[in-house]
Write a protein that holds these residues in place. Sequence first.
Motif, PDB file in Angstrom:
ATOM      1  N   VAL A 177       0.820  -1.215   0.000  1.00  0.00           N
ATOM      2  CA  VAL A 177       0.000   0.000   0.000  1.00  0.00           C
ATOM      3  C   VAL A 177       0.855   1.267   0.000  1.00  0.00           C
ATOM      4  O   VAL A 177       0.655   2.168  -0.811  1.00  0.00           O
ATOM      5  CB  VAL A 177      -0.939  -0.011   1.224  1.00  0.00           C
TER       6      VAL A 177
ATOM      7  N   SER B 189      -9.382  -7.582  -3.044  1.00  0.00           N
ATOM      8  CA  SER B 189      -8.979  -7.364  -1.647  1.00  0.00           C
ATOM      9  C   SER B 189     -10.080  -6.637  -0.892  1.00  0.00           C
ATOM     10  O   SER B 189     -10.812  -5.813  -1.468  1.00  0.00           O
ATOM     11  CB  SER B 189      -7.717  -6.508  -1.656  1.00  0.00           C
TER      12      SER B 189
ATOM     13  N   TYR C 292      -3.108   1.291  -4.617  1.00  0.00           N
ATOM     14  CA  TYR C 292      -3.190  -0.180  -4.673  1.00  0.00           C
ATOM     15  C   TYR C 292      -4.659  -0.616  -4.685  1.00  0.00           C
ATOM     16  O   TYR C 292      -5.099  -1.383  -5.539  1.00  0.00           O
ATOM     17  CB  TYR C 292      -2.448  -0.794  -3.475  1.00  0.00           C
TER      18      TYR C 292
ATOM     19  N   ASN D  29      -7.470 -10.682   5.604  1.00  0.00           N
ATOM     20  CA  ASN D  29      -6.023 -10.632   5.908  1.00  0.00           C
ATOM     21  C   ASN D  29      -5.414 -12.036   5.862  1.00  0.00           C
ATOM     22  O   ASN D  29      -5.483 -12.765   6.859  1.00  0.00           O
ATOM     23  CB  ASN D  29      -5.801  -9.997   7.278  1.00  0.00           C
ATOM     24  N   PRO D  30      -4.814 -12.402   4.732  1.00  0.00           N
ATOM     25  CA  PRO D  30      -4.231 -13.745   4.613  1.00  0.00           C
ATOM     26  C   PRO D  30      -2.992 -13.876   5.508  1.00  0.00           C
ATOM     27  O   PRO D  30      -2.116 -13.007   5.493  1.00  0.00           O
ATOM     28  CB  PRO D  30      -3.822 -13.836   3.133  1.00  0.00           C
TER      29      PRO D  30
ATOM     30  N   SER E  51       5.957  -2.548  16.999  1.00  0.00           N
ATOM     31  CA  SER E  51       5.264  -1.290  17.287  1.00  0.00           C
ATOM     32  C   SER E  51       3.788  -1.515  17.046  1.00  0.00           C
ATOM     33  O   SER E  51       3.392  -1.912  15.941  1.00  0.00           O
ATOM     34  CB  SER E  51       5.751  -0.177  16.350  1.00  0.00           C
TER      35      SER E  51
ATOM     36  N   ARG F 213      -8.916  -6.915  12.770  1.00  0.00           N
ATOM     37  CA  ARG F 213      -8.901  -7.417  11.393  1.00  0.00           C
ATOM     38  C   ARG F 213      -9.384  -8.857  11.369  1.00  0.00           C
ATOM     39  O   ARG F 213      -9.373  -9.565  12.376  1.00  0.00           O
ATOM     40  CB  ARG F 213      -7.466  -7.395  10.824  1.00  0.00           C
TER      41      ARG F 213
ATOM     42  N   ARG G  34      -0.981   4.251  12.438  1.00  0.00           N
ATOM     43  CA  ARG G  34      -0.384   4.277  11.094  1.00  0.00           C
ATOM     44  C   ARG G  34      -1.350   5.031  10.177  1.00  0.00           C
ATOM     45  O   ARG G  34      -2.533   4.693  10.117  1.00  0.00           O
ATOM     46  CB  ARG G  34      -0.177   2.837  10.603  1.00  0.00           C
TER      47      ARG G  34
HETATM   48  C1  UD1 Z   1      -2.869  -4.002   5.086  1.00  0.00           C
HETATM   49  C2  UD1 Z   1      -3.072  -3.096   3.907  1.00  0.00           C
HETATM   50  C3  UD1 Z   1      -4.318  -3.539   3.150  1.00  0.00           C
HETATM   51  C4  UD1 Z   1      -4.232  -5.000   2.752  1.00  0.00           C
HETATM   52  C5  UD1 Z   1      -4.052  -5.818   4.024  1.00  0.00           C
HETATM   53  C6  UD1 Z   1      -3.923  -7.294   3.768  1.00  0.00           C
HETATM   54  C7  UD1 Z   1      -2.148  -0.960   4.709  1.00  0.00           C
HETATM   55  C8  UD1 Z   1      -2.460   0.453   5.106  1.00  0.00           C
HETATM   56  N1  UD1 Z   1      -3.203  -1.722   4.394  1.00  0.00           N
HETATM   57  O1  UD1 Z   1      -3.916  -3.746   5.926  1.00  0.00           O
HETATM   58  O2  UD1 Z   1      -4.503  -2.752   1.985  1.00  0.00           O
HETATM   59  O3  UD1 Z   1      -5.425  -5.405   2.087  1.00  0.00           O
HETATM   60  O4  UD1 Z   1      -2.852  -5.363   4.680  1.00  0.00           O
HETATM   61  O5  UD1 Z   1      -2.688  -7.559   3.186  1.00  0.00           O
HETATM   62  O6  UD1 Z   1      -0.995  -1.359   4.640  1.00  0.00           O
HETATM   63  N2  UD1 Z   1      -0.157  -3.384  12.941  1.00  0.00           N
HETATM   64  C9  UD1 Z   1       0.617  -2.986  14.003  1.00  0.00           C
HETATM   65  N3  UD1 Z   1       1.971  -3.055  13.871  1.00  0.00           N
HETATM   66  C10 UD1 Z   1       2.591  -3.491  12.726  1.00  0.00           C
HETATM   67  C11 UD1 Z   1       1.775  -3.907  11.640  1.00  0.00           C
HETATM   68  C12 UD1 Z   1       0.404  -3.829  11.781  1.00  0.00           C
HETATM   69  O7  UD1 Z   1       0.115  -2.581  15.049  1.00  0.00           O
HETATM   70  O8  UD1 Z   1       3.836  -3.503  12.671  1.00  0.00           O
HETATM   71  C13 UD1 Z   1      -1.621  -3.353  13.082  1.00  0.00           C
HETATM   72  C14 UD1 Z   1      -2.331  -2.448  12.099  1.00  0.00           C
HETATM   73  O9  UD1 Z   1      -2.454  -1.136  12.579  1.00  0.00           O
HETATM   74  C15 UD1 Z   1      -3.690  -3.170  11.945  1.00  0.00           C
HETATM   75  C16 UD1 Z   1      -3.339  -4.654  12.142  1.00  0.00           C
HETATM   76  O10 UD1 Z   1      -2.092  -4.663  12.830  1.00  0.00           O
HETATM   77  O11 UD1 Z   1      -4.552  -2.773  12.971  1.00  0.00           O
HETATM   78  C17 UD1 Z   1      -3.180  -5.402  10.843  1.00  0.00           C
HETATM   79  O12 UD1 Z   1      -2.258  -4.726  10.007  1.00  0.00           O
HETATM   80  P1  UD1 Z   1      -1.796  -5.315   8.591  1.00  0.00           P
HETATM   81  O13 UD1 Z   1      -1.348  -6.715   8.763  1.00  0.00           O
HETATM   82  O14 UD1 Z   1      -0.832  -4.351   8.000  1.00  0.00           O
HETATM   83  O15 UD1 Z   1      -3.128  -5.367   7.733  1.00  0.00           O
HETATM   84  P2  UD1 Z   1      -4.169  -4.205   7.357  1.00  0.00           P
HETATM   85  O16 UD1 Z   1      -3.992  -3.019   8.199  1.00  0.00           O
HETATM   86  O17 UD1 Z   1      -5.511  -4.831   7.351  1.00  0.00           O
END
Ligand code: UD1
Length: 336
Positions: free
Chosen positions: A86, A124, A148, A178-179, A215, A230, A291
Amino acid sequence: MKILVTGGAGYIGSHTCLALLDAGYEVAVVDNLSNSKEESLKRVQGLTGKTLEFHKVDLLDKRSLNAVFEKSSIDAVIHFAGLKAVGESVSIPLRYYHNNVTGTLNLCDVMGDHDVRTMVFSSSATVYGDPQTVPIKEDSPLSPANPYGRSKLMIEEILQDLHRSEAGWNIALLRYFNPVGAHSSGLIGEDPNGVPNNLLPFITQVAVGKLSELSIFGNDYPTPDGTGIRDYIHVVDLALGHIKALRILASNPGIVVYNLGAGRGYSVLEMVSGFEKTTGQKIHSKIVARRPGDIASCYADVSRAQRELGWSSERGIDEICADAWRWQSKNPDGYE
Ligand code: UD1
Ligand code: NAD
Protein backbone atom coordinates in the motif's frame (compact mmCIF):
# COMPACT_ATOMS: atom_id res chain seq x y z
CA MET A 1 -7.98 -29.59 -16.46
CA LYS A 2 -5.04 -27.20 -16.62
CA ILE A 3 -5.04 -23.99 -14.58
CA LEU A 4 -2.73 -21.10 -15.36
CA VAL A 5 -1.74 -19.42 -12.10
CA THR A 6 -0.33 -15.92 -12.56
CA GLY A 7 1.81 -14.87 -9.61
CA GLY A 8 1.93 -18.53 -8.64
CA ALA A 9 5.38 -18.31 -7.03
CA GLY A 10 4.12 -15.75 -4.49
CA TYR A 11 2.67 -16.24 -1.04
CA ILE A 12 -0.98 -17.05 -1.79
CA GLY A 13 -0.16 -18.36 -5.27
CA SER A 14 2.23 -21.05 -4.04
CA HIS A 15 -0.30 -22.32 -1.48
CA THR A 16 -2.96 -22.38 -4.20
CA CYS A 17 -0.68 -24.27 -6.61
CA LEU A 18 -0.24 -26.87 -3.89
CA ALA A 19 -3.99 -27.13 -3.32
CA LEU A 20 -4.63 -27.40 -7.08
CA LEU A 21 -2.07 -30.19 -7.54
CA ASP A 22 -3.48 -32.01 -4.51
CA ALA A 23 -6.97 -31.72 -6.01
CA GLY A 24 -5.81 -33.28 -9.27
CA TYR A 25 -5.53 -30.19 -11.50
CA GLU A 26 -2.59 -29.61 -13.83
CA VAL A 27 -0.83 -26.33 -13.12
CA ALA A 28 1.14 -23.84 -15.20
CA VAL A 29 2.62 -20.81 -13.45
CA VAL A 30 3.47 -17.43 -14.95
CA ASP A 31 5.49 -15.20 -12.63
CA ASN A 32 8.17 -12.55 -13.21
CA LEU A 33 9.65 -13.32 -9.75
CA SER A 34 9.59 -9.60 -8.89
CA ASN A 35 8.39 -10.46 -5.38
CA SER A 36 9.03 -14.20 -5.09
CA LYS A 37 11.51 -17.02 -5.63
CA GLU A 38 11.22 -20.07 -7.84
CA GLU A 39 12.23 -22.10 -4.77
CA SER A 40 8.62 -21.85 -3.54
CA LEU A 41 7.48 -23.82 -6.59
CA LYS A 42 10.23 -26.40 -6.16
CA ARG A 43 8.96 -26.96 -2.63
CA VAL A 44 5.34 -27.19 -3.80
CA GLN A 45 6.38 -29.94 -6.21
CA GLY A 46 8.35 -31.70 -3.47
CA LEU A 47 5.38 -31.56 -1.10
CA THR A 48 2.85 -32.85 -3.62
CA GLY A 49 5.13 -35.26 -5.50
CA LYS A 50 3.70 -33.70 -8.68
CA THR A 51 5.21 -31.41 -11.29
CA LEU A 52 4.03 -28.07 -12.60
CA GLU A 53 5.12 -25.90 -15.53
CA PHE A 54 6.92 -22.68 -14.68
CA HIS A 55 7.23 -19.75 -17.10
CA LYS A 56 9.28 -16.76 -15.95
CA VAL A 57 7.16 -14.24 -17.81
CA ASP A 58 6.00 -10.71 -17.03
CA LEU A 59 2.31 -9.98 -17.72
CA LEU A 60 3.47 -6.71 -19.27
CA ASP A 61 5.30 -8.77 -21.94
CA LYS A 62 2.29 -9.74 -24.02
CA ARG A 63 4.25 -11.61 -26.65
CA SER A 64 5.79 -13.98 -24.09
CA LEU A 65 2.44 -14.39 -22.37
CA ASN A 66 0.90 -15.30 -25.70
CA ALA A 67 3.64 -17.89 -26.24
CA VAL A 68 2.64 -19.58 -22.94
CA PHE A 69 -0.94 -19.92 -24.15
CA GLU A 70 0.29 -21.20 -27.53
CA LYS A 71 2.41 -23.86 -25.86
CA SER A 72 0.08 -24.93 -23.04
CA SER A 73 -3.51 -25.87 -23.34
CA ILE A 74 -5.02 -23.71 -20.57
CA ASP A 75 -8.60 -24.18 -19.37
CA ALA A 76 -8.87 -21.45 -16.73
CA VAL A 77 -6.77 -18.78 -15.01
CA ILE A 78 -6.28 -17.85 -11.38
CA HIS A 79 -4.85 -14.34 -11.46
CA PHE A 80 -2.69 -13.41 -8.45
CA ALA A 81 0.08 -11.47 -10.20
CA GLY A 82 0.23 -7.91 -8.94
CA LEU A 83 2.05 -5.48 -6.72
CA LYS A 84 0.51 -5.21 -3.26
CA ALA A 85 2.38 -2.81 -0.95
CA VAL A 86 0.00 0.00 0.00
CA GLY A 87 2.68 2.53 1.03
CA GLU A 88 4.71 1.91 -2.11
CA SER A 89 1.58 2.37 -4.23
CA VAL A 90 1.21 5.88 -2.81
CA SER A 91 4.78 6.83 -3.77
CA ILE A 92 4.90 5.11 -7.19
CA PRO A 93 1.25 4.99 -8.31
CA LEU A 94 1.93 4.74 -12.04
CA ARG A 95 4.00 1.62 -11.55
CA TYR A 96 1.11 0.09 -9.59
CA TYR A 97 -1.55 1.02 -12.13
CA HIS A 98 0.61 -0.14 -15.02
CA ASN A 99 1.64 -3.43 -13.46
CA ASN A 100 -1.75 -4.36 -12.00
CA VAL A 101 -4.17 -2.88 -14.54
CA THR A 102 -2.18 -3.16 -17.79
CA GLY A 103 -0.99 -6.61 -16.73
CA THR A 104 -4.63 -7.68 -16.34
CA LEU A 105 -5.65 -6.11 -19.67
CA ASN A 106 -2.87 -8.05 -21.42
CA LEU A 107 -3.95 -11.23 -19.69
CA CYS A 108 -7.62 -10.77 -20.70
CA ASP A 109 -6.63 -10.06 -24.31
CA VAL A 110 -4.47 -13.16 -24.56
CA MET A 111 -7.08 -15.29 -22.80
CA GLY A 112 -9.77 -14.13 -25.23
CA ASP A 113 -7.50 -14.81 -28.21
CA HIS A 114 -7.13 -18.39 -27.02
CA ASP A 115 -10.75 -18.85 -26.09
CA VAL A 116 -10.01 -19.13 -22.37
CA ARG A 117 -12.71 -17.16 -20.56
CA THR A 118 -12.68 -18.40 -16.98
CA MET A 119 -10.83 -16.29 -14.42
CA VAL A 120 -10.58 -16.21 -10.65
CA PHE A 121 -9.22 -12.80 -9.63
CA SER A 122 -7.46 -11.78 -6.38
CA SER A 123 -9.23 -8.73 -5.16
CA SER A 124 -8.98 -7.36 -1.65
CA ALA A 125 -11.06 -6.14 1.27
CA THR A 126 -9.18 -2.90 0.70
CA VAL A 127 -11.80 -2.07 -2.02
CA TYR A 128 -14.25 -1.33 0.83
CA GLY A 129 -11.99 1.38 2.30
CA ASP A 130 -13.15 2.47 5.75
CA PRO A 131 -16.36 0.46 6.18
CA GLN A 132 -19.48 2.18 7.49
CA THR A 133 -20.52 -1.03 9.26
CA VAL A 134 -19.00 -4.39 10.10
CA PRO A 135 -19.23 -7.23 9.26
CA ILE A 136 -18.77 -6.18 5.64
CA LYS A 137 -21.09 -7.65 3.00
CA GLU A 138 -20.19 -7.89 -0.68
CA ASP A 139 -22.71 -5.16 -1.57
CA SER A 140 -21.26 -2.67 0.93
CA PRO A 141 -20.04 0.65 -0.56
CA LEU A 142 -16.68 0.48 -2.33
CA SER A 143 -14.22 3.26 -1.66
CA PRO A 144 -10.56 2.28 -1.72
CA ALA A 145 -8.24 4.82 -0.12
CA ASN A 146 -4.96 4.32 -1.98
CA PRO A 147 -3.62 3.52 -5.48
CA TYR A 148 -3.19 -0.18 -4.67
CA GLY A 149 -6.82 -0.47 -3.62
CA ARG A 150 -8.00 1.61 -6.57
CA SER A 151 -6.07 -0.66 -8.96
CA LYS A 152 -8.01 -3.62 -7.51
CA LEU A 153 -11.36 -1.84 -7.90
CA MET A 154 -10.48 -0.77 -11.46
CA ILE A 155 -9.71 -4.37 -12.35
CA GLU A 156 -12.98 -5.55 -10.80
CA GLU A 157 -14.84 -2.99 -12.94
CA ILE A 158 -12.90 -3.94 -16.09
CA LEU A 159 -13.79 -7.58 -15.52
CA GLN A 160 -17.46 -6.68 -14.93
CA ASP A 161 -17.48 -4.74 -18.23
CA LEU A 162 -15.79 -7.60 -20.04
CA HIS A 163 -18.40 -10.02 -18.75
CA ARG A 164 -21.21 -7.68 -19.85
CA SER A 165 -19.74 -7.11 -23.30
CA GLU A 166 -18.96 -10.63 -24.38
CA ALA A 167 -20.78 -13.83 -23.65
CA GLY A 168 -18.81 -16.70 -22.24
CA TRP A 169 -16.69 -14.94 -19.63
CA ASN A 170 -16.87 -16.62 -16.21
CA ILE A 171 -15.29 -14.56 -13.50
CA ALA A 172 -14.95 -14.83 -9.73
CA LEU A 173 -13.85 -11.71 -7.87
CA LEU A 174 -12.49 -12.88 -4.53
CA ARG A 175 -12.01 -10.19 -1.89
CA TYR A 176 -9.48 -11.49 0.59
CA PHE A 177 -9.39 -10.13 4.11
CA ASN A 178 -6.02 -10.63 5.91
CA PRO A 179 -4.23 -13.75 4.61
CA VAL A 180 -1.84 -15.16 7.22
CA GLY A 181 -0.19 -18.42 8.30
CA ALA A 182 1.61 -20.99 6.21
CA HIS A 183 1.39 -24.58 5.05
CA SER A 184 1.63 -26.95 8.02
CA SER A 185 4.85 -28.48 6.64
CA GLY A 186 6.69 -25.21 7.35
CA LEU A 187 8.19 -25.48 3.85
CA ILE A 188 6.23 -22.72 2.14
CA GLY A 189 5.08 -19.43 3.61
CA GLU A 190 5.20 -15.67 3.32
CA ASP A 191 8.63 -14.25 2.47
CA PRO A 192 8.31 -10.46 2.55
CA ASN A 193 11.05 -8.24 1.13
CA GLY A 194 12.73 -6.11 3.80
CA VAL A 195 10.88 -5.14 6.96
CA PRO A 196 7.33 -6.56 6.86
CA ASN A 197 4.39 -4.13 6.68
CA ASN A 198 1.85 -6.64 7.91
CA LEU A 199 1.26 -7.65 11.50
CA LEU A 200 1.85 -11.40 11.61
CA PRO A 201 5.11 -11.48 9.58
CA PHE A 202 6.33 -8.67 11.85
CA ILE A 203 5.46 -10.69 14.96
CA THR A 204 7.21 -13.82 13.66
CA GLN A 205 10.33 -11.82 12.81
CA VAL A 206 10.40 -10.39 16.33
CA ALA A 207 10.03 -13.94 17.67
CA VAL A 208 12.90 -15.23 15.55
CA GLY A 209 15.13 -12.33 16.66
CA LYS A 210 15.35 -10.50 13.33
CA LEU A 211 13.45 -7.49 14.69
CA SER A 212 13.69 -6.21 18.26
CA GLU A 213 10.12 -5.22 19.04
CA LEU A 214 6.67 -4.80 17.56
CA SER A 215 5.26 -1.29 17.29
CA ILE A 216 1.53 -1.44 17.92
CA PHE A 217 0.00 1.26 15.77
CA GLY A 218 -2.40 2.97 18.14
CA ASN A 219 -4.45 1.88 21.17
CA ASP A 220 -7.04 4.61 20.94
CA TYR A 221 -9.34 3.13 18.29
CA PRO A 222 -13.02 2.69 19.14
CA THR A 223 -12.55 -1.06 19.72
CA PRO A 224 -12.78 -3.03 22.99
CA ASP A 225 -9.02 -2.87 23.72
CA GLY A 226 -8.27 0.20 21.58
CA THR A 227 -6.18 -1.65 18.95
CA GLY A 228 -7.17 -2.34 15.35
CA ILE A 229 -9.38 -5.30 14.53
CA ARG A 230 -8.90 -7.42 11.39
CA ASP A 231 -10.19 -10.65 9.90
CA TYR A 232 -7.21 -13.04 9.70
CA ILE A 233 -7.72 -15.90 7.28
CA HIS A 234 -5.39 -18.92 7.08
CA VAL A 235 -3.71 -19.00 3.67
CA VAL A 236 -4.48 -22.73 3.26
CA ASP A 237 -8.20 -22.06 3.76
CA LEU A 238 -7.92 -19.17 1.32
CA ALA A 239 -6.22 -21.41 -1.26
CA LEU A 240 -9.08 -23.93 -0.96
CA GLY A 241 -11.53 -21.10 -1.63
CA HIS A 242 -10.03 -20.76 -5.13
CA ILE A 243 -10.83 -24.36 -5.92
CA LYS A 244 -14.41 -23.84 -4.77
CA ALA A 245 -14.57 -20.76 -7.00
CA LEU A 246 -13.35 -22.73 -10.04
CA ARG A 247 -16.03 -25.31 -9.34
CA ILE A 248 -18.85 -22.78 -9.07
CA LEU A 249 -17.78 -21.13 -12.33
CA ALA A 250 -17.91 -24.53 -14.03
CA SER A 251 -21.39 -25.36 -12.71
CA ASN A 252 -22.88 -21.83 -12.66
CA PRO A 253 -21.32 -19.64 -15.35
CA GLY A 254 -21.38 -15.86 -14.86
CA ILE A 255 -19.68 -13.30 -12.65
CA VAL A 256 -19.59 -13.67 -8.88
CA VAL A 257 -18.11 -11.73 -5.96
CA TYR A 258 -17.15 -13.29 -2.64
CA ASN A 259 -15.59 -12.13 0.58
CA LEU A 260 -13.02 -14.65 1.73
CA GLY A 261 -12.33 -14.13 5.40
CA ALA A 262 -12.82 -15.99 8.65
CA GLY A 263 -15.84 -13.86 9.48
CA ARG A 264 -14.58 -12.67 12.83
CA GLY A 265 -12.15 -10.03 13.98
CA TYR A 266 -9.14 -10.13 16.29
CA SER A 267 -7.41 -7.09 17.74
CA VAL A 268 -3.65 -6.53 17.55
CA LEU A 269 -3.36 -7.32 21.27
CA GLU A 270 -5.36 -10.53 20.83
CA MET A 271 -3.04 -11.57 17.99
CA VAL A 272 0.05 -10.88 20.08
CA SER A 273 -1.24 -12.79 23.09
CA GLY A 274 -2.54 -15.61 20.87
CA PHE A 275 0.88 -15.94 19.27
CA GLU A 276 2.64 -15.92 22.66
CA LYS A 277 0.29 -18.55 24.06
CA THR A 278 0.50 -20.88 21.06
CA THR A 279 4.25 -20.66 20.48
CA GLY A 280 5.64 -19.86 23.94
CA GLN A 281 7.59 -16.96 22.37
CA LYS A 282 7.55 -13.57 24.13
CA ILE A 283 6.82 -10.65 21.78
CA HIS A 284 8.27 -7.36 22.99
CA SER A 285 6.04 -4.52 21.95
CA LYS A 286 5.34 -0.84 22.47
CA ILE A 287 2.38 1.35 21.65
CA VAL A 288 3.12 4.03 19.03
CA ALA A 289 0.99 6.46 17.01
CA ARG A 290 -1.65 5.21 14.58
CA ARG A 291 -0.38 4.28 11.09
CA PRO A 292 -1.75 6.78 8.56
CA GLY A 293 -4.52 5.26 6.48
CA ASP A 294 -5.37 2.52 9.00
CA ILE A 295 -8.96 1.83 9.94
CA ALA A 296 -10.36 0.70 13.29
CA SER A 297 -12.17 -2.47 12.40
CA CYS A 298 -12.58 -4.64 9.33
CA TYR A 299 -14.06 -8.12 9.15
CA ALA A 300 -16.13 -10.02 6.66
CA ASP A 301 -19.67 -11.24 6.42
CA VAL A 302 -18.85 -14.58 4.86
CA SER A 303 -22.39 -15.92 4.57
CA ARG A 304 -22.48 -15.64 0.78
CA ALA A 305 -19.30 -17.71 0.36
CA GLN A 306 -20.62 -20.25 2.86
CA ARG A 307 -23.98 -20.52 1.14
CA GLU A 308 -22.95 -20.45 -2.52
CA LEU A 309 -19.40 -21.80 -2.53
CA GLY A 310 -19.81 -24.18 0.38
CA TRP A 311 -16.61 -22.67 1.72
CA SER A 312 -15.66 -21.45 5.15
CA SER A 313 -12.43 -21.13 7.05
CA GLU A 314 -11.52 -24.13 9.16
CA ARG A 315 -8.21 -23.08 10.66
CA GLY A 316 -8.40 -20.78 13.66
CA ILE A 317 -6.00 -18.40 15.30
CA ASP A 318 -3.99 -21.10 17.14
CA GLU A 319 -3.28 -22.94 13.91
CA ILE A 320 -2.47 -19.66 12.14
CA CYS A 321 0.09 -18.73 14.79
CA ALA A 322 1.60 -22.23 15.03
CA ASP A 323 1.96 -22.53 11.23
CA ALA A 324 3.33 -19.01 10.79
CA TRP A 325 5.89 -19.69 13.51
CA ARG A 326 6.88 -23.11 12.07
CA TRP A 327 7.55 -21.48 8.70
CA GLN A 328 9.50 -18.55 10.18
CA SER A 329 11.57 -20.63 12.59
CA LYS A 330 12.46 -23.24 9.95
CA ASN A 331 13.24 -20.52 7.37
CA PRO A 332 14.53 -17.48 9.26
CA ASP A 333 15.64 -15.92 5.98
CA GLY A 334 12.65 -17.05 3.94
CA TYR A 335 13.56 -18.89 0.76
CA GLU A 336 17.16 -17.54 0.73
C1 UD1 B 1 -2.87 -4.00 5.09
C2 UD1 B 1 -3.07 -3.10 3.91
C3 UD1 B 1 -4.32 -3.54 3.15
C4 UD1 B 1 -4.23 -5.00 2.75
C5 UD1 B 1 -4.05 -5.82 4.02
C6 UD1 B 1 -3.92 -7.29 3.77
C7 UD1 B 1 -2.15 -0.96 4.71
C8 UD1 B 1 -2.46 0.45 5.11
N1 UD1 B 1 -3.20 -1.72 4.39
O1 UD1 B 1 -3.92 -3.75 5.93
O2 UD1 B 1 -4.50 -2.75 1.98
O3 UD1 B 1 -5.43 -5.40 2.09
O4 UD1 B 1 -2.85 -5.36 4.68
O5 UD1 B 1 -2.69 -7.56 3.19
O6 UD1 B 1 -0.99 -1.36 4.64
N2 UD1 B 1 -0.16 -3.38 12.94
C9 UD1 B 1 0.62 -2.99 14.00
N3 UD1 B 1 1.97 -3.06 13.87
C10 UD1 B 1 2.59 -3.49 12.73
C11 UD1 B 1 1.77 -3.91 11.64
C12 UD1 B 1 0.40 -3.83 11.78
O7 UD1 B 1 0.12 -2.58 15.05
O8 UD1 B 1 3.84 -3.50 12.67
C13 UD1 B 1 -1.62 -3.35 13.08
C14 UD1 B 1 -2.33 -2.45 12.10
O9 UD1 B 1 -2.45 -1.14 12.58
C15 UD1 B 1 -3.69 -3.17 11.94
C16 UD1 B 1 -3.34 -4.65 12.14
O10 UD1 B 1 -2.09 -4.66 12.83
O11 UD1 B 1 -4.55 -2.77 12.97
C17 UD1 B 1 -3.18 -5.40 10.84
O12 UD1 B 1 -2.26 -4.73 10.01
P1 UD1 B 1 -1.80 -5.32 8.59
O13 UD1 B 1 -1.35 -6.72 8.76
O14 UD1 B 1 -0.83 -4.35 8.00
O15 UD1 B 1 -3.13 -5.37 7.73
P2 UD1 B 1 -4.17 -4.20 7.36
O16 UD1 B 1 -3.99 -3.02 8.20
O17 UD1 B 1 -5.51 -4.83 7.35
P1 NAD C 1 2.97 -11.92 -3.64
O1 NAD C 1 3.71 -10.67 -3.92
O2 NAD C 1 3.60 -12.93 -2.75
O3 NAD C 1 2.56 -12.63 -5.01
C1 NAD C 1 2.33 -11.91 -6.19
C2 NAD C 1 3.17 -12.56 -7.27
O4 NAD C 1 2.95 -11.87 -8.51
C3 NAD C 1 4.69 -12.47 -6.99
O5 NAD C 1 5.23 -13.76 -7.10
C4 NAD C 1 5.22 -11.54 -8.07
O6 NAD C 1 6.53 -11.89 -8.45
C5 NAD C 1 4.20 -11.72 -9.17
N1 NAD C 1 4.04 -10.59 -10.09
C6 NAD C 1 3.83 -9.28 -9.79
N2 NAD C 1 3.70 -8.56 -10.90
C7 NAD C 1 3.82 -9.41 -11.95
C8 NAD C 1 3.81 -9.26 -13.36
N3 NAD C 1 3.64 -8.08 -13.95
N4 NAD C 1 3.99 -10.36 -14.13
C9 NAD C 1 4.18 -11.58 -13.57
N5 NAD C 1 4.22 -11.78 -12.25
C10 NAD C 1 4.06 -10.70 -11.44
O7 NAD C 1 1.54 -11.50 -3.06
P2 NAD C 1 0.40 -12.38 -2.40
O8 NAD C 1 0.31 -11.97 -0.99
O9 NAD C 1 0.58 -13.79 -2.74
O10 NAD C 1 -0.87 -11.77 -3.13
C11 NAD C 1 -1.39 -12.36 -4.30
C12 NAD C 1 -2.52 -11.49 -4.82
O11 NAD C 1 -3.51 -11.35 -3.81
C13 NAD C 1 -2.09 -10.07 -5.20
O12 NAD C 1 -2.81 -9.69 -6.36
C14 NAD C 1 -2.54 -9.25 -4.01
O13 NAD C 1 -2.82 -7.92 -4.37
C15 NAD C 1 -3.79 -9.98 -3.59
N6 NAD C 1 -4.09 -9.79 -2.17
C16 NAD C 1 -3.15 -10.07 -1.24
C17 NAD C 1 -3.41 -9.85 0.09
C18 NAD C 1 -2.36 -10.14 1.14
O14 NAD C 1 -2.47 -9.64 2.24
N7 NAD C 1 -1.35 -10.94 0.88
C19 NAD C 1 -4.65 -9.35 0.49
C20 NAD C 1 -5.61 -9.08 -0.49
C21 NAD C 1 -5.33 -9.31 -1.83
